[in-house]
Enzyme design. Structure first.
Site, short mmCIF file in Angstrom:
data_model
loop_
_atom_site.label_atom_id
_atom_site.label_comp_id
_atom_site.label_asym_id
_atom_site.label_seq_id
_atom_site.Cartn_x
_atom_site.Cartn_y
_atom_site.Cartn_z
N ASP A 123 0.66 -1.11 0.05
CA ASP A 123 0.15 0.04 -0.17
C ASP A 123 0.82 1.18 -0.13
O ASP A 123 0.33 2.36 -0.17
CB ASP A 123 -1.09 0.02 1.27
CG ASP A 123 -2.06 -1.16 1.06
OD1 ASP A 123 -2.46 -1.27 -0.07
OD2 ASP A 123 -2.31 -1.70 1.84
N ASP A 182 -6.57 -4.87 -5.88
CA ASP A 182 -6.23 -3.45 -5.57
C ASP A 182 -4.75 -3.03 -6.05
O ASP A 182 -4.30 -1.95 -6.03
CB ASP A 182 -6.43 -3.30 -4.11
CG ASP A 182 -7.76 -4.26 -3.71
OD1 ASP A 182 -7.89 -5.06 -4.05
OD2 ASP A 182 -8.05 -3.62 -2.40
#
Ligand SMILES: *[C@@H]1O[C@H](CO)[C@@H](O)[C@H](O)[C@H]1NC(C)=O
Ligand SMILES: *[C@@H]1O[C@H](CO)[C@@H](O)[C@H](O)[C@H]1NC(C)=O
Ligand SMILES: *[C@@H]1O[C@H](CO)[C@@H](O)[C@H](O)[C@H]1NC(C)=O
Length: 430
Positions: A123, A182
């Site tokens: 992330d 993602d």
């Protein structure tokens, strides 16, 4: 009768452009006023809003910087700076309330101490967003340069050449290598760092990850699995499953939207036509599988009963941005229009459903994770992509900045009551 050429071209323009209307809430003065209130309420030491409390509707919950969503609030402040530049300051738009750039810079500082063992994992790409915006404004900001290079190195260190991907989630089983759709959103930081350092390996890692994702994450109909598990030693796919979706074989809408954006963005960064065609396939699935009411569901395969099936406003606003990005890379008017009218349809519906003046977030009706029973919330990323959608529509010349919510005499930001006939007077040419 012969028509003069000017009239003819005006007529052609009229026929070729679908006139549509965009939600005036996109430019509401409530946006800067809520964002400023949230900025002023940021905890010290810093924590960032992620989603609103399902048990205390409309109130932000705050999380440590070491959370995948921490970059979204700072980048929202940069987005308001962009809006102020694109739209100017008027009494009605509320954008004069703060120096958004100064606030965005200050709020980004809490992200600078995240290091490789923070657990932030793949992330780092999301976390890099405010620093990418900073470099667009000041390309020599060494703090931002260092942050981008550090985040890119951390993501590159998660790359396994046998699998052909960067690892999304760590697992207690070292051979279990998990990749989520993602992750496509996190690749852009590798390109920025490659540009800053001339290290071509970083670009290669990004394209290899995207190529592997095309092979394994996307079904024949353009839909996606959320999670693909690989054997880290052999690179074989061992399992395809969901984490936040309805079932292993279903399509989680936010994942689908991350994928459209991710591949359209990969096309922007590389001009590899495979990425464009992948983004198109995924976008086609998204639009073809919208329910008749146009509200983006939390999962395309989730049952309709009991009604209402929870929506995901974040998947909706993200998809709007993804479709606009895709439309920019189409060369024919028809293709551009197809994605833009899809984007407008989603935007209208989600604004009608989820615009929530009394909440701290801009929107409600987000689904963070239905399996974790976390839904009917606002989300910091859904709000960010709502603001960004307005800014992108302006940049693309598809709307003006004007909100038709007329300010009340004392310039109070209270929203006007909505009526189905009266509220949509702004028009957009597609
Ligand atoms: C450089 O960027 C950092 C992080 O985004 C920010 O905190 C700092 O204020 C910026 N410095 C200047 C001189 O703009
Ligand atoms: C380029 O980046 C990769 C991945 O971080 C790294 O392993 C390699 O050492 C870098 N190459 C150079 C010349 O710095
Ligand atoms: C939208 O949110 C409201 C409450 O905030 C809820 O009553 C309604 O059922 C939600 N609708 C959908 C489709 O999620």
């Amino acid at each position: 009768m012969l028509l003069p050429p000017l009239l003819l071209s005006a007529l052609a323009l009229l026929l070729h452009s679908t006139s549509a209307q965009f939600p005036p809430e996109l430019f509401s003065p409530l946006i800067p006023s809520k964002i400023l209130a949230t900025t002023n309420a940021l905890p010290n030491p810093i924590q960032y809003p992620q989603y609103t409390d399902a048990r205390n509707p409309g109130r932000w919950l705050y999380f440590s910087p070491n959370t995948w969503t921490s970059g979204f609030f700072p980048v929202t402040l940069y987005e308001l700076n962009t809006r102020r530049q694109r739209c100017g300051v008027t009494q009605a738009n509320g954008l004069g309330a703060a120096d958004w750039l100064a606030l965005g810079r200050a709020a980004s500082n809490g992200l600078l101490n995240l290091n490789a063992d923070s657990g932030i994992g793949h992330d780092v790409g999301f976390i890099s967003f405010p620093f990418v915006e900073e470099l667009a404004i000041n390309p020599r900001n060494q703090t931002a340069i260092d942050a981008i290079n550090r985040f890119a190195r951390q993501l590159a260190a998660r790359f396994n050449p046998t699998v052909g991907c960067t690892k999304s989630w760590d697992s207690s089983n070292p051979t279990n290598f998990q990749v989520i759709i993602d992750n496509m959103m996190n690749l852009e930081v590798l390109f920025h760092s490659a540009d800053l350092t001339n290290n071509a390996t970083l670009r290669q890692i990004a394209t290899t990850h995207a190529d592997t994702t095309i092979r394994n994450h996307i079904r024949a109909d353009g839909s996606t699995w959320h999670v693909v598990e690989y054997n880290s030693n052999t690179g074989q796919v061992t399992r395809k499953r969901t984490a936040q979706g309805y079932s292993d074989g279903s399509t989680w809408s936010r994942g689908q939207a991350w994928g459209i954006f991710g591949f359209a963005n990969m096309y922007r960064l590389t001009r590899n036509p495979n990425y464009l065609s992948t983004a198109r396939r995924m976008a086609t699935y998204f639009l073809n599988n919208l329910p008749a009411d146009g509200v983006v569901p939390w999962d395309f395969n989730a049952p309709l009963t009991p009604a209402p099936r929870p929506a995901d406003s974040s998947a909706a606003t993200l998809a709007v941005n993804a479709l606009l990005l895709l439309s920019e890379h189409e060369t024919t008017e028809a293709a551009k229009q197809q994605w833009r009218s899809g984007a407008l349809r989603i935007l209208e519906k989600i604004t009608d459903l989820a615009w929530s003046p009394s909440w701290q977030s801009l929107l409600s009706n987000g689904t963070v994770s239905l399996p974790a029973n976390n839904f009917l919330t606002g989300t910091v990323y859904g709000d960010y992509y709502f603001i960004r959608a307005g800014n992108e529509l302006v940049r693309l010349g598809l709307t003006s900045c004007r909100s038709n919510l007329s300010p009340s005499p004392n310039n109070n930001v209270a929203p006007q009551p909505q009526t189905s006939s009266g509220r949509r007077s702004a028009r957009v040419l597609l």
